[in-house]
Motif scaffolding. Sequence first.
Motif, PDB file in Angstrom:
ATOM      1  N   ILE A 243      41.217  20.252 -14.819  1.00 54.85           N
ATOM      2  CA  ILE A 243      41.147  19.612 -13.503  1.00 54.85           C
ATOM      3  C   ILE A 243      40.778  20.635 -12.430  1.00 54.85           C
ATOM      4  O   ILE A 243      39.974  20.354 -11.537  1.00 54.85           O
ATOM      5  CB  ILE A 243      42.488  18.915 -13.177  1.00 54.85           C
ATOM      6  CG1 ILE A 243      42.696  17.724 -14.117  1.00 54.85           C
ATOM      7  CG2 ILE A 243      42.515  18.444 -11.721  1.00 54.85           C
ATOM      8  CD1 ILE A 243      44.081  17.133 -14.074  1.00 54.85           C
ATOM      9  N   ALA A 244      41.347  21.837 -12.519  1.00 57.59           N
ATOM     10  CA  ALA A 244      41.008  22.879 -11.552  1.00 57.59           C
ATOM     11  C   ALA A 244      39.540  23.264 -11.659  1.00 57.59           C
ATOM     12  O   ALA A 244      38.863  23.485 -10.649  1.00 57.59           O
ATOM     13  CB  ALA A 244      41.894  24.102 -11.778  1.00 57.59           C
ATOM     14  N   THR A 245      39.025  23.333 -12.885  1.00 55.16           N
ATOM     15  CA  THR A 245      37.610  23.638 -13.079  1.00 55.16           C
ATOM     16  C   THR A 245      36.734  22.542 -12.485  1.00 55.16           C
ATOM     17  O   THR A 245      35.724  22.818 -11.808  1.00 55.16           O
ATOM     18  CB  THR A 245      37.295  23.792 -14.579  1.00 55.16           C
ATOM     19  OG1 THR A 245      38.038  24.896 -15.100  1.00 55.16           O
ATOM     20  CG2 THR A 245      35.806  24.034 -14.809  1.00 55.16           C
ATOM     21  N   ILE A 246      37.114  21.293 -12.714  1.00 57.79           N
ATOM     22  CA  ILE A 246      36.380  20.157 -12.160  1.00 57.79           C
ATOM     23  C   ILE A 246      36.402  20.203 -10.634  1.00 57.79           C
ATOM     24  O   ILE A 246      35.392  19.922  -9.971  1.00 57.79           O
ATOM     25  CB  ILE A 246      36.974  18.835 -12.684  1.00 57.79           C
ATOM     26  CG1 ILE A 246      36.603  18.663 -14.164  1.00 57.79           C
ATOM     27  CG2 ILE A 246      36.505  17.634 -11.868  1.00 57.79           C
ATOM     28  CD1 ILE A 246      37.356  17.566 -14.880  1.00 57.79           C
ATOM     29  N   ALA A 247      37.550  20.580 -10.058  1.00 61.05           N
ATOM     30  CA  ALA A 247      37.658  20.682  -8.601  1.00 61.05           C
ATOM     31  C   ALA A 247      36.686  21.731  -8.058  1.00 61.05           C
ATOM     32  O   ALA A 247      36.006  21.508  -7.047  1.00 61.05           O
ATOM     33  CB  ALA A 247      39.087  21.022  -8.196  1.00 61.05           C
ATOM     34  N   GLY A 248      36.616  22.878  -8.727  1.00 59.16           N
ATOM     35  CA  GLY A 248      35.691  23.919  -8.290  1.00 59.16           C
ATOM     36  C   GLY A 248      34.240  23.483  -8.393  1.00 59.16           C
ATOM     37  O   GLY A 248      33.433  23.749  -7.496  1.00 59.16           O
ATOM     38  N   GLN A 249      33.922  22.791  -9.477  1.00 63.48           N
ATOM     39  CA  GLN A 249      32.557  22.284  -9.641  1.00 63.48           C
ATOM     40  C   GLN A 249      32.234  21.228  -8.584  1.00 63.48           C
ATOM     41  O   GLN A 249      31.110  21.175  -8.073  1.00 63.48           O
ATOM     42  CB  GLN A 249      32.400  21.705 -11.050  1.00 63.48           C
ATOM     43  CG  GLN A 249      32.484  22.751 -12.153  1.00 63.48           C
ATOM     44  CD  GLN A 249      32.579  22.142 -13.540  1.00 63.48           C
ATOM     45  OE1 GLN A 249      32.929  20.967 -13.708  1.00 63.48           O
ATOM     46  NE2 GLN A 249      32.285  22.941 -14.554  1.00 63.48           N
ATOM     47  N   ALA A 250      33.218  20.399  -8.264  1.00 61.32           N
ATOM     48  CA  ALA A 250      33.002  19.349  -7.264  1.00 61.32           C
ATOM     49  C   ALA A 250      32.770  19.955  -5.877  1.00 61.32           C
ATOM     50  O   ALA A 250      31.956  19.445  -5.092  1.00 61.32           O
ATOM     51  CB  ALA A 250      34.190  18.392  -7.238  1.00 61.32           C
ATOM     52  N   ALA A 251      33.478  21.037  -5.571  1.00 58.99           N
ATOM     53  CA  ALA A 251      33.253  21.714  -4.286  1.00 58.99           C
ATOM     54  C   ALA A 251      31.839  22.275  -4.220  1.00 58.99           C
ATOM     55  O   ALA A 251      31.147  22.133  -3.205  1.00 58.99           O
ATOM     56  CB  ALA A 251      34.281  22.825  -4.099  1.00 58.99           C
ATOM     57  N   GLU A 252      31.389  22.890  -5.312  1.00 61.43           N
ATOM     58  CA  GLU A 252      30.024  23.406  -5.368  1.00 61.43           C
ATOM     59  C   GLU A 252      29.009  22.273  -5.197  1.00 61.43           C
ATOM     60  O   GLU A 252      27.949  22.456  -4.581  1.00 61.43           O
ATOM     61  CB  GLU A 252      29.781  24.122  -6.699  1.00 61.43           C
ATOM     62  CG  GLU A 252      30.553  25.414  -6.873  1.00 61.43           C
ATOM     63  CD  GLU A 252      29.970  26.566  -6.070  1.00 61.43           C
ATOM     64  OE1 GLU A 252      28.789  26.459  -5.656  1.00 61.43           O
ATOM     65  OE2 GLU A 252      30.694  27.553  -5.843  1.00 61.43           O
ATOM     66  N   ALA A 253      29.353  21.105  -5.734  1.00 66.49           N
ATOM     67  CA  ALA A 253      28.432  19.968  -5.685  1.00 66.49           C
ATOM     68  C   ALA A 253      28.272  19.394  -4.287  1.00 66.49           C
ATOM     69  O   ALA A 253      27.374  18.573  -4.057  1.00 66.49           O
ATOM     70  CB  ALA A 253      28.909  18.874  -6.644  1.00 66.49           C
ATOM     71  N   THR A 254      29.118  19.816  -3.336  1.00 66.34           N
ATOM     72  CA  THR A 254      28.925  19.346  -1.956  1.00 66.34           C
ATOM     73  C   THR A 254      27.776  20.077  -1.263  1.00 66.34           C
ATOM     74  O   THR A 254      27.307  19.638  -0.213  1.00 66.34           O
ATOM     75  CB  THR A 254      30.201  19.523  -1.102  1.00 66.34           C
ATOM     76  OG1 THR A 254      30.503  20.928  -0.957  1.00 66.34           O
ATOM     77  CG2 THR A 254      31.393  18.806  -1.721  1.00 66.34           C
ATOM     78  N   ILE A 255      27.306  21.190  -1.833  1.00 65.56           N
ATOM     79  CA  ILE A 255      26.278  21.995  -1.163  1.00 65.56           C
ATOM     80  C   ILE A 255      25.014  21.192  -0.863  1.00 65.56           C
ATOM     81  O   ILE A 255      24.511  21.228   0.267  1.00 65.56           O
ATOM     82  CB  ILE A 255      25.963  23.259  -1.991  1.00 65.56           C
ATOM     83  CG1 ILE A 255      27.190  24.189  -2.003  1.00 65.56           C
ATOM     84  CG2 ILE A 255      24.746  23.992  -1.425  1.00 65.56           C
ATOM     85  CD1 ILE A 255      27.044  25.398  -2.916  1.00 65.56           C
ATOM     86  N   PRO A 256      24.462  20.442  -1.825  1.00 61.44           N
ATOM     87  CA  PRO A 256      23.222  19.717  -1.523  1.00 61.44           C
ATOM     88  C   PRO A 256      23.414  18.372  -0.829  1.00 61.44           C
ATOM     89  O   PRO A 256      22.434  17.683  -0.537  1.00 61.44           O
ATOM     90  CB  PRO A 256      22.601  19.513  -2.919  1.00 61.44           C
ATOM     91  CG  PRO A 256      23.778  19.425  -3.831  1.00 61.44           C
ATOM     92  CD  PRO A 256      24.802  20.363  -3.259  1.00 61.44           C
ATOM     93  N   ILE A 257      24.669  17.995  -0.539  1.00 63.46           N
ATOM     94  CA  ILE A 257      24.927  16.681   0.050  1.00 63.46           C
ATOM     95  C   ILE A 257      24.625  16.694   1.553  1.00 63.46           C
ATOM     96  O   ILE A 257      24.930  17.661   2.260  1.00 63.46           O
ATOM     97  CB  ILE A 257      26.396  16.255  -0.182  1.00 63.46           C
ATOM     98  CG1 ILE A 257      26.655  16.040  -1.672  1.00 63.46           C
ATOM     99  CG2 ILE A 257      26.737  14.988   0.594  1.00 63.46           C
ATOM    100  CD1 ILE A 257      28.113  15.689  -1.990  1.00 63.46           C
ATOM    101  N   LEU A 258      24.061  15.607   2.038  1.00 61.60           N
ATOM    102  CA  LEU A 258      23.891  15.391   3.480  1.00 61.60           C
ATOM    103  C   LEU A 258      25.222  14.885   4.038  1.00 61.60           C
ATOM    104  O   LEU A 258      25.762  13.885   3.564  1.00 61.60           O
ATOM    105  CB  LEU A 258      22.800  14.355   3.727  1.00 61.60           C
ATOM    106  CG  LEU A 258      22.630  13.869   5.178  1.00 61.60           C
ATOM    107  CD1 LEU A 258      22.028  14.971   6.042  1.00 61.60           C
ATOM    108  CD2 LEU A 258      21.748  12.621   5.216  1.00 61.60           C
TER     109      LEU A 258
END
Length: 203
Positions: free
Chosen positions: A149-164
């Motif tokens: 879950i912690a790994t998924i959280a970190g990946q999800a934070a990174e995934a906000t970079i390209p979001i408008l």
Amino acid sequence: MTRLSSDDFRALVTAMASAVADNAERLTELDRAIGDGDHGANMQRGFDAVAADLDTLAAKPLPEALKAAGMKLVMTVGGASGPLVGTFFMTLGKELPEEFDRAGFTEAFSKAVAAVAARGKSHQGQKTLLDVLFPMQAALEDGKSVGEIATIAGQAAEATIPILATRGRASFLGERSIGHMDPGAASVALLASVAASMLEQQP
């Protein structure tokens, strides 16, 4: 996952406050790019306030301690994050029984995420901390380990970079919000990592 002792709660809050302090400048740098430039300082102020009241908080049953910590965060963090992060902890404490299993924690976590979404009038995909909280909720419901879950959280934070960004201060930047990590998402991922490190040590 059954019951966290007062010592466990004390250790968790201390670790979270330390991690926020260590990462305050990074969080502020993220916020300077798309926000008011005060997220790291605000989060540090809030968690320092919780840590300063740790003797009183740790003496309470876990649900009451979480609610009190959430209220402290609402009052001290400031900005947009204070009410949202505080609401998460307050609702988690409200919904969590003193003794709980995985299902009970998952249900309480889901209600806490829903409360944050309602308070912020936001949903997933708008470049906010919910872009981390919802994937964490899904991972909990799927039976993932705390480390996963912690790994998924970190990946999800990174995934906000390209979001408008379409909610919050960053939404005023329009297309210029693209290419930057959301600071609130980064904070949630950081706290998830700290919590996972501690919970992995639980029997």
